[in-house]
Design a protein around this motif. Structure first.
Motif, PDB file in Angstrom:
ATOM      1  N   ARG A   1       2.405  21.478  -7.642  1.00 29.42           N
ATOM      2  CA  ARG A   1       2.351  22.742  -8.376  1.00 29.42           C
ATOM      3  C   ARG A   1       3.366  23.753  -7.838  1.00 29.42           C
ATOM      4  O   ARG A   1       3.689  23.745  -6.657  1.00 29.42           O
ATOM      5  N   GLY A   2       3.791  24.639  -8.759  1.00 30.37           N
ATOM      6  CA  GLY A   2       4.790  25.642  -8.394  1.00 30.37           C
ATOM      7  C   GLY A   2       4.521  26.990  -9.015  1.00 30.37           C
ATOM      8  O   GLY A   2       5.448  27.667  -9.466  1.00 30.37           O
ATOM      9  N   GLY A   3       3.267  27.403  -9.056  1.00 27.73           N
ATOM     10  CA  GLY A   3       2.936  28.725  -9.583  1.00 27.73           C
ATOM     11  C   GLY A   3       1.905  28.661 -10.685  1.00 27.73           C
ATOM     12  O   GLY A   3       1.547  27.585 -11.189  1.00 27.73           O
ATOM     13  N   LEU A   4       1.405  29.848 -11.074  1.00 30.45           N
ATOM     14  CA  LEU A   4       0.340  30.006 -12.068  1.00 30.45           C
ATOM     15  C   LEU A   4      -0.889  29.203 -11.671  1.00 30.45           C
ATOM     16  O   LEU A   4      -1.501  28.509 -12.487  1.00 30.45           O
TER      17      LEU A   4
ATOM     18  N   LYS B   1      -4.361  26.923  -6.651  1.00 27.07           N
ATOM     19  CA  LYS B   1      -4.421  25.693  -5.881  1.00 27.07           C
ATOM     20  C   LYS B   1      -3.234  25.596  -4.933  1.00 27.07           C
ATOM     21  O   LYS B   1      -2.318  26.424  -4.952  1.00 27.07           O
ATOM     22  N   HIS B   2      -3.235  24.531  -4.147  1.00 24.23           N
ATOM     23  CA  HIS B   2      -2.239  24.320  -3.103  1.00 24.23           C
ATOM     24  C   HIS B   2      -0.829  24.201  -3.697  1.00 24.23           C
ATOM     25  O   HIS B   2      -0.614  23.495  -4.676  1.00 24.23           O
ATOM     26  N   VAL B   3       0.127  24.920  -3.093  1.00 27.47           N
ATOM     27  CA  VAL B   3       1.546  24.805  -3.435  1.00 27.47           C
ATOM     28  C   VAL B   3       2.300  24.399  -2.174  1.00 27.47           C
ATOM     29  O   VAL B   3       2.340  25.142  -1.195  1.00 27.47           O
ATOM     30  N   ASP B   4       2.880  23.199  -2.188  1.00 30.88           N
ATOM     31  CA  ASP B   4       3.675  22.684  -1.078  1.00 30.88           C
ATOM     32  C   ASP B   4       5.138  22.752  -1.521  1.00 30.88           C
ATOM     33  O   ASP B   4       5.646  21.856  -2.195  1.00 30.88           O
ATOM     34  N   LEU B   5       5.810  23.834  -1.155  1.00 30.51           N
ATOM     35  CA  LEU B   5       7.159  24.070  -1.662  1.00 30.51           C
ATOM     36  C   LEU B   5       8.122  22.980  -1.220  1.00 30.51           C
ATOM     37  O   LEU B   5       8.971  22.537  -2.013  1.00 30.51           O
TER      38      LEU B   5
END
Length: 424
Positions: free
Chosen positions: A289-292, A295-299
């Motif tokens: 995921r990358g926004g909105l 939950k977890h965001v692992d850039l």
């Protein structure tokens, strides 16, 4: 053929009305986001016997993998998952890994002992998740990166709006917007994407996105010049303060009419916005995921998965394959989708059994779901009556011996969508 009873997932973004309207029932008031049709362990469909007994489709397949899967046995599972997806608000901005990356990431997290249900876990399984959605209603989405020059112009407008909002002062947010424009002018899409989601970014800091939204709302003439800005404001209503609002400015807006489709290969950054559609994907639950989202965001992992090259929107053009038969053939090994539509009173083709109606051959195990009218679906000597939202599993042993045939009962038209392996 096996009649299915499919689970409905109540994710918060789901529409409380779209699925009930399709199925002709009263809404419960709760969100109904996805109806899962398949054998995925997250929510396998139930096979309902004539005596009312119930078994998981995964159990039915495991008991006879040769007869149920046929050539699909090479995947080690039913290779696809079909869904009726009903979105009332945006889903998370996301991308899916390649098969190689999924296997590597899953093995690493398994070796590290990361619990399967840990909120910070990236890989739930070792499979990739290419997918396709066909619109049943007008359907909006974000899909892939825009051309850098288009995104550059958008961020220049954002910087102008923020400067005017601050009475000519160069706020941190205005400076950040100009930096985005510079990066994109240099075609550094990855740099712009990373800057937005960086935990130290002004966009992830409290108030940064809110300033952007407030500035844009005060400049309606500017909004009318740029659909991306209008989309960002629409998304911000559901996710105030989320840096994903800014990520949307990098992405293509796609508005599908019923019957139109897009497919989403590995690495494609996307987010469904609203609408009802038939979705098919490889049987996986791997999402970066990358926004909105909360939950977890692992850039770092997201950057490793994403394809940053701007590309045209990957539409899947429907192909007519005889009267009443339309094929959707994305470039994936796990599935294709066939739409069968028959009008009531249609005569059987010469030489066919009475009531044969519209016919199509499909390859391997098939799942059919009705989306319109009252459908009678036949395969060989078996027939099942389906109303919108109802579904059936057809084992590979049956599709190998006979085509699927659709007739409409009553008045009007009947339509079913059939997921199966790619046909030759």
């Amino acid at each position: 053929m096996h009649v299915l009873d499919a689970a409905v997932r109540d994710y918060a973004w789901g529409s409380p009305t779209l699925l009930p309207r399709l199925e002709g029932r009263e809404p419960t008031g709760a969100p109904e986001a996805e109806k899962w049709l398949g054998a995925h362990p997250g929510a396998p469909s139930a096979v309902v016997g004539e005596d009312g007994s119930r078994r998981g489709l995964d159990e039915v397949i495991a008991a006879d993998p040769e007869g149920t899967l046929g050539a699909a046995r090479r995947f080690g599972r039913l290779p696809y998952l079909m869904k009726l997806l009903a979105a009332a608000q945006p889903l998370s901005i996301q991308a899916h890994p390649t098969l190689g990356r999924a296997r590597e990431g899953f093995a690493q997290e398994e070796a590290a002992g990361v619990p399967a249900d840990a909120p910070h876990r990236n890989y739930k399984d070792d499979n990739h998740k290419p997918e396709m959605i066909v619109a049943l209603t007008p359907f909006s989405a974000l899909c892939g990166f825009r051309r850098p020059e288009e995104a550059t112009a958008t961020f220049e407008r954002v910087a102008l709006a923020l400067t005017e909002w601050a009475d000519g002062d160069s706020t941190q947010v205005a400076v950040a917007a100009r930096r985005m424009a510079v990066l994109l002018a240099d075609e550094d899409v990855e740099g712009a994407f990373t800057d937005i989601l960086d935990p130290a970014s002004v966009w992830t800091a409290e108030g940064g996105v809110d300033q952007l939204v407030e500035a844009l709302r005060g400049m309606p003439d500017l909004i009318r010049q740029d659909e991306a800005l209008e989309t960002a404001l629409q998304v911000a209503e559901h996710f105030p303060g989320d840096p994903g609002v800014v990520v949307t400015l990098l992405l293509n807006r796609v508005d599908l009419q019923p019957g139109q489709a897009v497919h989403l290969p590995a690495g494609n950054v996307h987010a469904y916005l609203r609408g009802l559609g038939v979705e098919v994907m490889a049987a996986s639950d791997n999402v970066l995921r990358g926004g909105l989202t909360d939950k977890h965001v692992d850039l770092a992992e997201l950057r490793a998965v994403v394809e940053f090259e701007p590309m045209p929107v990957p539409y899947t053009d429907p192909e007519a394959d005889g009267d009443g038969v339309t094929r959707y053939r994305p470039p994936f090994d796990e599935f294709e989708l066939t739409r069968l539509s028959a009008d009531a009173g249609r005569l059987a083709p010469t030489g066919d059994a009475p009531g044969a109606g519209v016919r199509a051959h499909v390859a391997g195990p098939a799942i059919a779901v009705a989306t319109e009218g009252t459908a009678v679906l036949r395969c060989g000597d078996e027939a099942v009556r389906l109303t919108p939202g109802q579904s059936v599993f057809v084992p590979a042993a049956q599709t190998a011996d006979a085509p699927l045939a659709l007739t409409a009962e009553g008045h009007g038209r009947a339509t079913v969508f059939v997921a199966a392996l790619p046909s030759s």
